[in-house]
Design an enzyme around this catalytic site. Structure first.
Site, PDB file in Angstrom:
ATOM      1  N   ARG A  68       0.857  -1.436   0.149  1.00  0.00           N
ATOM      2  CA  ARG A  68      -0.167   0.270   0.226  1.00  0.00           C
ATOM      3  C   ARG A  68       1.071   1.123   0.251  1.00  0.00           C
ATOM      4  NH1 ARG A  68      -3.914  -2.482  -2.058  1.00  0.00           N
ATOM      5  NH2 ARG A  68      -5.521  -3.392  -0.266  1.00  0.00           N
ATOM      6  N   HIS A  83      -2.036   0.721  -9.794  1.00  0.00           N
ATOM      7  CA  HIS A  83      -2.402  -0.464  -8.852  1.00  0.00           C
ATOM      8  C   HIS A  83      -2.702  -1.617  -9.254  1.00  0.00           C
ATOM      9  CE1 HIS A  83      -4.313  -0.847  -4.852  1.00  0.00           C
ATOM     10  NE2 HIS A  83      -4.519  -1.806  -4.795  1.00  0.00           N
TER      11      HIS A  83
HETATM   12  P1  NDP Z   1      -1.849 -11.315   4.716  1.00  0.00           P
HETATM   13  O1  NDP Z   1      -2.961 -11.488   5.423  1.00  0.00           O
HETATM   14  O2  NDP Z   1      -1.997 -13.216   3.701  1.00  0.00           O
HETATM   15  O3  NDP Z   1      -0.281 -11.734   5.220  1.00  0.00           O
HETATM   16  C1  NDP Z   1       0.422 -10.844   5.423  1.00  0.00           C
HETATM   17  C2  NDP Z   1       1.719 -10.944   6.069  1.00  0.00           C
HETATM   18  O4  NDP Z   1       2.411  -9.898   7.143  1.00  0.00           O
HETATM   19  C3  NDP Z   1       1.611 -12.013   6.975  1.00  0.00           C
HETATM   20  O5  NDP Z   1       3.243 -13.055   7.042  1.00  0.00           O
HETATM   21  C4  NDP Z   1       2.097 -11.285   8.148  1.00  0.00           C
HETATM   22  O6  NDP Z   1       2.622 -12.110   9.222  1.00  0.00           O
HETATM   23  C5  NDP Z   1       2.698 -10.168   8.053  1.00  0.00           C
HETATM   24  N1  NDP Z   1       3.014  -9.551   8.326  1.00  0.00           N
HETATM   25  C6  NDP Z   1       1.382  -8.469   9.304  1.00  0.00           C
HETATM   26  N2  NDP Z   1       1.825  -7.775  10.068  1.00  0.00           N
HETATM   27  C7  NDP Z   1       3.397  -7.565  10.232  1.00  0.00           C
HETATM   28  C8  NDP Z   1       4.155  -6.823  10.890  1.00  0.00           C
HETATM   29  N3  NDP Z   1       3.995  -5.638  11.646  1.00  0.00           N
HETATM   30  N4  NDP Z   1       5.714  -7.298  10.688  1.00  0.00           N
HETATM   31  C9  NDP Z   1       5.808  -7.886  10.615  1.00  0.00           C
HETATM   32  N5  NDP Z   1       4.863  -8.936   9.375  1.00  0.00           N
HETATM   33  C10 NDP Z   1       4.061  -9.072   9.229  1.00  0.00           C
HETATM   34  O7  NDP Z   1      -2.078 -10.849   3.433  1.00  0.00           O
HETATM   35  P2  NDP Z   1      -2.130 -10.506   1.727  1.00  0.00           P
HETATM   36  O8  NDP Z   1      -0.786 -11.318   1.618  1.00  0.00           O
HETATM   37  O9  NDP Z   1      -3.166 -11.451   1.262  1.00  0.00           O
HETATM   38  O10 NDP Z   1      -1.883  -9.656   0.806  1.00  0.00           O
HETATM   39  C11 NDP Z   1      -1.306  -9.144   1.463  1.00  0.00           C
HETATM   40  C12 NDP Z   1      -1.266  -7.398   0.889  1.00  0.00           C
HETATM   41  O11 NDP Z   1      -1.121  -7.273  -0.262  1.00  0.00           O
HETATM   42  C13 NDP Z   1      -2.829  -7.047   1.475  1.00  0.00           C
HETATM   43  O12 NDP Z   1      -2.422  -6.974   2.541  1.00  0.00           O
HETATM   44  C14 NDP Z   1      -2.481  -5.777   0.118  1.00  0.00           C
HETATM   45  O13 NDP Z   1      -2.209  -4.642   1.393  1.00  0.00           O
HETATM   46  C15 NDP Z   1      -1.274  -5.995  -0.448  1.00  0.00           C
HETATM   47  N6  NDP Z   1      -2.067  -6.360  -2.330  1.00  0.00           N
HETATM   48  C16 NDP Z   1      -1.906  -5.177  -2.943  1.00  0.00           C
HETATM   49  C17 NDP Z   1      -2.132  -5.990  -4.608  1.00  0.00           C
HETATM   50  C18 NDP Z   1      -2.060  -4.387  -5.019  1.00  0.00           C
HETATM   51  O14 NDP Z   1      -2.782  -4.816  -6.293  1.00  0.00           O
HETATM   52  N7  NDP Z   1      -0.743  -3.333  -5.603  1.00  0.00           N
HETATM   53  C19 NDP Z   1      -3.074  -6.910  -4.505  1.00  0.00           C
HETATM   54  C20 NDP Z   1      -3.763  -7.554  -3.392  1.00  0.00           C
HETATM   55  C21 NDP Z   1      -3.074  -7.438  -2.235  1.00  0.00           C
HETATM   56  P3  NDP Z   1       2.392 -13.356  10.469  1.00  0.00           P
HETATM   57  O15 NDP Z   1       1.675 -14.489   8.586  1.00  0.00           O
HETATM   58  O16 NDP Z   1       3.035 -13.458  11.375  1.00  0.00           O
HETATM   59  O17 NDP Z   1       0.815 -12.669  10.931  1.00  0.00           O
HETATM   60  C1  OXD Z   2      -6.253  -5.761  -2.775  1.00  0.00           C
HETATM   61  C2  OXD Z   2      -5.643  -5.043  -4.209  1.00  0.00           C
HETATM   62  O1  OXD Z   2      -5.500  -5.348  -1.930  1.00  0.00           O
HETATM   63  O2  OXD Z   2      -6.289  -4.878  -5.444  1.00  0.00           O
HETATM   64  O3  OXD Z   2      -6.775  -6.432  -3.487  1.00  0.00           O
HETATM   65  O4  OXD Z   2      -5.315  -4.031  -3.461  1.00  0.00           O
END
Ligand code: NDP
Ligand code: OXD
Length: 308
Positions: free
Chosen positions: A223, A271
């Protein structure tokens, strides 16, 4: 009972026929034609218009059309309302492809050759194997995990970092704040796939960049709020970072005068790193609607306290 669909990005013309085919007995309505708000029990949404959900007084569940839910007013929903984020193989696959593209572009110096072409300069730089370009993935969740695996399958040495310890074959996994410096010290391309929360806001800052080796590249697919824009520009202009690939911004789009638009070492995309694929994602959403109707936990529910 009504299920309301709202998204400015996802085409209801693609989604509704698929959802209706999977749930023939349900009534779907597309925002703003919602009928009586008191009938709305489930909202399938991307970014809801400000205050829109407040009139849904009988809301039972929210299914996000995004994997990230930082734009949802999580704390304002009554505790009984279930909130699920989107986990979809199409979305994860597309995101992993983007991560692979960005890493390949840097590993093969294509960013450099793009700049040289603009200067009509024939600059032969020794190409290297992908095995000499270590990539680090911040966030090893559904998408970070898929991205790390795809990079490793394609020959990159891959490490990853998350809040909790992971074990992923072929990936060197780090966990927690104390292991962040070691994780960062070893990589050439850093890919951010963290969710945006109070803890991760501004994580891509001067402090973090200083822990990366000189010449490293940053890829932000998480983000815009993860990145301190001025710190990135300063780290690139000082020669410490080699460049950045940015898919997300605050705000989107950035204003026309923002330096990202014209910076020769920054690649911007609007995006587009990934989006839910209606064919696969509609099945996930339909299953979650069924579960919500039965009063059962949905798949991929958001932990409101953690914010993801
Ligand atoms: P998940 O919730 O599956 O994974 C999040 C990961 O981040 C987990 O491994 C979590 O750790 C880790 N995490 C969260 N907080 C912390 C922290 N404070 N310190 C260290 N690690 C942390 O999310 P997704 O993989 O499904 O998606 C990730 C992000 O990708 C979304 O939130 C979104 O912002 C972005 N996104 C962007 C898109 C785009 O088009 N650009 C499209 C889709 C998503 P733990 O496993 O230990 O909980
Ligand atoms: C999502 C994105 O979070 O598209 O799925 O950014």
């Amino acid at each position: 009972m009504t299920i309301v669909f709202h998204s400015e990005l996802d085409d209801p013309g693609e989604w509704l026929p698929r959802l209706q085919a999977l749930l023939p007995d349900e009534t779907f309505r597309v925002w703003p034609d919602i009928g009586d708000p008191k009938d709305v029990e489930i909202a399938v949404i991307w970014i809801p218009p400000e205050g829109a959900l407040a009139s849904f007084t009988n809301l039972k569940a929210v299914q996000s059309l995004g994997a990230g839910v930082n734009h949802l007013p999580l704390q304002t929903f009554p505790p009984h309302v279930r909130i699920a984020r989107l986990v979809d193989s199409g979305l994860s696959g597309m995101m992993a492809d983007y991560g692979l593209f960005a890493a390949l572009r840097y590993a093969r110096n294509i960013d450099h050759h793009e700049r040289m072409q603009r200067e009509r300069t024939w600059d032969w730089v020794m190409p290297r194997l992908l095995s000499s370009c270590p990539v680090g993935v911040m966030g090893l969740g559904v998408i970070g995990g898929a991205t790390a695996k795809k990079l490793a399958l394609n020959g990159f040495p891959v490490s990853g970092w998350a809040r909790s310890r992971k074990e992923i074959e072929g990936i060197t996994c780090y966990a927690g704040e104390e292991e962040l410096p070691k994780f960062l010290s070893e990589i050439r391309v850093l890919i951010n796939l963290l969710p945006l929360t109070a803890e991760t806001e501004g994580v891509l800052s001067a402090k973090l960049f200083a822990m990366l080796p000189k010449g490293a590249f940053v890829v932000n697919m998480g983000r815009g709020g993860h990145l301190v824009d001025a710190d990135l520009i300063a780290a690139i202009d000082s020669g410490h970072l080699g460049g950045a690939t940015l898919d997300v911004f605050r705000p989107e789009p950035p204003p026309p005068e923002h330096p990202f638009w014209t910076h020769p070492r920054i690649l911007m995309t609007p995006h587009i790193a990934g989006t839910g694929d209606p064919d696969s994602a509609a099945q996930v959403v339909a299953e979650n609607i069924k579960r919500a109707k039965r009063g059962e936990p949905m798949m991929n529910e958001v932990d409101r306290a953690r914010g993801y």
